[in-house]
Each structure stands twice: as structure tokens, then as C-alpha cells.
Design a protein around this motif. Sequence first.
Motif, PDB file in Angstrom:
ATOM      1  N   ASP A   8       0.817  -1.214   0.000  1.00 44.40           N
ATOM      2  CA  ASP A   8       0.000   0.000   0.000  1.00 44.40           C
ATOM      3  C   ASP A   8       0.852   1.265   0.000  1.00 44.40           C
ATOM      4  O   ASP A   8       0.558   2.225  -0.702  1.00 44.40           O
ATOM      5  N   THR A   9       1.909   1.255   0.793  1.00 46.66           N
ATOM      6  CA  THR A   9       2.734   2.462   0.935  1.00 46.66           C
ATOM      7  C   THR A   9       3.993   2.426   0.072  1.00 46.66           C
ATOM      8  O   THR A   9       4.608   3.461  -0.158  1.00 46.66           O
ATOM      9  N   GLY A  10       4.415   1.222  -0.358  1.00 44.15           N
ATOM     10  CA  GLY A  10       5.652   1.096  -1.116  1.00 44.15           C
ATOM     11  C   GLY A  10       6.886   1.209  -0.245  1.00 44.15           C
ATOM     12  O   GLY A  10       7.991   1.404  -0.746  1.00 44.15           O
ATOM     13  N   GLN A  11       6.714   1.054   1.063  1.00 48.47           N
ATOM     14  CA  GLN A  11       7.811   1.203   2.010  1.00 48.47           C
ATOM     15  C   GLN A  11       8.222  -0.138   2.602  1.00 48.47           C
ATOM     16  O   GLN A  11       7.400  -1.041   2.742  1.00 48.47           O
ATOM     17  N   VAL A  12       9.489  -0.233   2.967  1.00 47.58           N
ATOM     18  CA  VAL A  12       9.992  -1.389   3.701  1.00 47.58           C
ATOM     19  C   VAL A  12       9.746  -1.132   5.179  1.00 47.58           C
ATOM     20  O   VAL A  12       9.972  -0.027   5.676  1.00 47.58           O
ATOM     21  N   GLU A  13       9.271  -2.162   5.864  1.00 44.52           N
ATOM     22  CA  GLU A  13       8.968  -2.033   7.287  1.00 44.52           C
ATOM     23  C   GLU A  13       9.773  -3.050   8.086  1.00 44.52           C
ATOM     24  O   GLU A  13      10.202  -4.067   7.558  1.00 44.52           O
ATOM     25  N   THR A  14       9.962  -2.751   9.367  1.00 40.98           N
ATOM     26  CA  THR A  14      10.667  -3.643  10.286  1.00 40.98           C
ATOM     27  C   THR A  14       9.697  -4.080  11.379  1.00 40.98           C
ATOM     28  O   THR A  14       8.545  -3.668  11.398  1.00 40.98           O
ATOM     29  N   GLU A  15      10.169  -4.890  12.296  1.00 43.66           N
ATOM     30  CA  GLU A  15       9.329  -5.318  13.427  1.00 43.66           C
ATOM     31  C   GLU A  15       8.751  -4.129  14.176  1.00 43.66           C
ATOM     32  O   GLU A  15       7.627  -4.180  14.644  1.00 43.66           O
ATOM     33  N   GLU A  16       9.542  -3.064  14.301  1.00 41.54           N
ATOM     34  CA  GLU A  16       9.110  -1.905  15.078  1.00 41.54           C
ATOM     35  C   GLU A  16       7.945  -1.166  14.429  1.00 41.54           C
ATOM     36  O   GLU A  16       7.130  -0.557  15.120  1.00 41.54           O
ATOM     37  N   ASN A  17       7.847  -1.179  13.102  1.00 37.08           N
ATOM     38  CA  ASN A  17       6.812  -0.374  12.448  1.00 37.08           C
ATOM     39  C   ASN A  17       5.970  -1.176  11.449  1.00 37.08           C
ATOM     40  O   ASN A  17       5.260  -0.594  10.640  1.00 37.08           O
ATOM     41  N   ARG A  18       6.003  -2.484  11.535  1.00 33.44           N
ATOM     42  CA  ARG A  18       5.320  -3.328  10.561  1.00 33.44           C
ATOM     43  C   ARG A  18       3.814  -3.263  10.704  1.00 33.44           C
ATOM     44  O   ARG A  18       3.263  -3.397  11.791  1.00 33.44           O
ATOM     45  N   SER A  19       3.143  -3.083   9.569  1.00 33.83           N
ATOM     46  CA  SER A  19       1.687  -3.157   9.529  1.00 33.83           C
ATOM     47  C   SER A  19       1.289  -4.613   9.730  1.00 33.83           C
ATOM     48  O   SER A  19       2.013  -5.529   9.350  1.00 33.83           O
ATOM     49  N   ARG A  20       0.143  -4.850  10.300  1.00 32.69           N
ATOM     50  CA  ARG A  20      -0.289  -6.216  10.602  1.00 32.69           C
ATOM     51  C   ARG A  20      -1.298  -6.764   9.606  1.00 32.69           C
ATOM     52  O   ARG A  20      -1.759  -7.867   9.729  1.00 32.69           O
ATOM     53  N   GLY A  21      -1.647  -5.976   8.602  1.00 31.15           N
ATOM     54  CA  GLY A  21      -2.644  -6.412   7.631  1.00 31.15           C
ATOM     55  C   GLY A  21      -2.061  -7.232   6.499  1.00 31.15           C
ATOM     56  O   GLY A  21      -0.864  -7.535   6.456  1.00 31.15           O
ATOM     57  N   ALA A  22      -2.921  -7.549   5.569  1.00 32.83           N
ATOM     58  CA  ALA A  22      -2.535  -8.370   4.421  1.00 32.83           C
ATOM     59  C   ALA A  22      -1.721  -7.589   3.402  1.00 32.83           C
ATOM     60  O   ALA A  22      -1.257  -8.169   2.426  1.00 32.83           O
ATOM     61  N   GLN A  23      -1.511  -6.302   3.628  1.00 33.93           N
ATOM     62  CA  GLN A  23      -0.794  -5.489   2.658  1.00 33.93           C
ATOM     63  C   GLN A  23       0.720  -5.622   2.745  1.00 33.93           C
ATOM     64  O   GLN A  23       1.429  -4.981   1.991  1.00 33.93           O
ATOM     65  N   VAL A  24       1.216  -6.458   3.649  1.00 37.67           N
ATOM     66  CA  VAL A  24       2.670  -6.621   3.758  1.00 37.67           C
ATOM     67  C   VAL A  24       3.100  -7.969   3.201  1.00 37.67           C
ATOM     68  O   VAL A  24       2.408  -8.972   3.326  1.00 37.67           O
ATOM     69  N   MET A  25       4.251  -7.955   2.538  1.00 31.71           N
ATOM     70  CA  MET A  25       4.867  -9.168   2.003  1.00 31.71           C
ATOM     71  C   MET A  25       6.145  -9.414   2.794  1.00 31.71           C
ATOM     72  O   MET A  25       6.900  -8.493   3.064  1.00 31.71           O
ATOM     73  N   GLY A  26       6.377 -10.656   3.132  1.00 33.08           N
ATOM     74  CA  GLY A  26       7.589 -10.970   3.865  1.00 33.08           C
ATOM     75  C   GLY A  26       7.336 -12.056   4.874  1.00 33.08           C
ATOM     76  O   GLY A  26       6.274 -12.672   4.872  1.00 33.08           O
ATOM     77  N   PRO A  27       8.278 -12.334   5.713  1.00 28.46           N
ATOM     78  CA  PRO A  27       9.472 -11.536   5.984  1.00 28.46           C
ATOM     79  C   PRO A  27      10.610 -11.826   5.006  1.00 28.46           C
ATOM     80  O   PRO A  27      10.667 -12.880   4.381  1.00 28.46           O
ATOM     81  N   TYR A  28      11.502 -10.863   4.905  1.00 31.62           N
ATOM     82  CA  TYR A  28      12.718 -10.969   4.107  1.00 31.62           C
ATOM     83  C   TYR A  28      13.912 -10.779   5.029  1.00 31.62           C
ATOM     84  O   TYR A  28      13.810 -10.139   6.073  1.00 31.62           O
ATOM     85  N   GLU A  29      15.040 -11.313   4.617  1.00 35.09           N
ATOM     86  CA  GLU A  29      16.239 -11.253   5.465  1.00 35.09           C
ATOM     87  C   GLU A  29      16.941  -9.910   5.423  1.00 35.09           C
ATOM     88  O   GLU A  29      17.699  -9.591   6.327  1.00 35.09           O
ATOM     89  N   SER A  30      16.704  -9.140   4.356  1.00 38.54           N
ATOM     90  CA  SER A  30      17.385  -7.850   4.253  1.00 38.54           C
ATOM     91  C   SER A  30      16.428  -6.791   3.721  1.00 38.54           C
ATOM     92  O   SER A  30      15.406  -7.101   3.102  1.00 38.54           O
ATOM     93  N   GLU A  31      16.776  -5.560   3.945  1.00 43.05           N
ATOM     94  CA  GLU A  31      15.984  -4.451   3.431  1.00 43.05           C
ATOM     95  C   GLU A  31      15.982  -4.463   1.909  1.00 43.05           C
ATOM     96  O   GLU A  31      14.945  -4.242   1.268  1.00 43.05           O
ATOM     97  N   ALA A  32      17.131  -4.745   1.321  1.00 45.04           N
ATOM     98  CA  ALA A  32      17.236  -4.788  -0.142  1.00 45.04           C
ATOM     99  C   ALA A  32      16.325  -5.869  -0.723  1.00 45.04           C
ATOM    100  O   ALA A  32      15.663  -5.653  -1.738  1.00 45.04           O
TER     101      ALA A  32
END
Length: 71
Positions: A8-32
Motif C-alpha cells: 500500500d505504501t511502497g515502504q519497507v517495514e521492520t518489526e518496530e513499524n510493521r503493519s499487521r494487515g494483508a498489505q505486507v509481504m515478507g518476511p525478508y532477510e534484508s531491506e534490499a
Amino acid sequence: MSFWYNVDTGQVETEENRSRGAQVMGPYESEAEARQALEHARERTEKWDAEDREWEHRNEAPGWDDEKLDD
């Protein structure tokens, strides 16, 4: 640390700021890796579509007999 890509936002998120909805893909091992989420998803979808076409083509080969499935 794990990373997620928010479609939705086009942003990378971490545990501290991760959205909890279905709009996130992951987890991934790196930001890249998270930044590449949509590209990787597109590549996998193209691969699966090609495999589906191949499977369907094999089932259309001469000699294919639907009645054999009933046995």
C-alpha cells in the motif's frame, strides 16, 4: 532482523513499524530483498504461469484420453 514490504505504501517495514494487515509481504532477510518483493513476486508468477501452460499443453497431446481418469 526481518523486513517486510508494504504494497500500500511502497515502504519497507521492520518489526518496530510493521503493519499487521494483508498489505505486507515478507518476511525478508534484508531491506534490499524486501525492496525487491514485487519484482520477485512477478518473476514467480511468470514462472508458475509458464509451468501451467506447459502442463496444459502436455494434457492436450495426441492420445490423451479423459476416460482413463475414471479408472
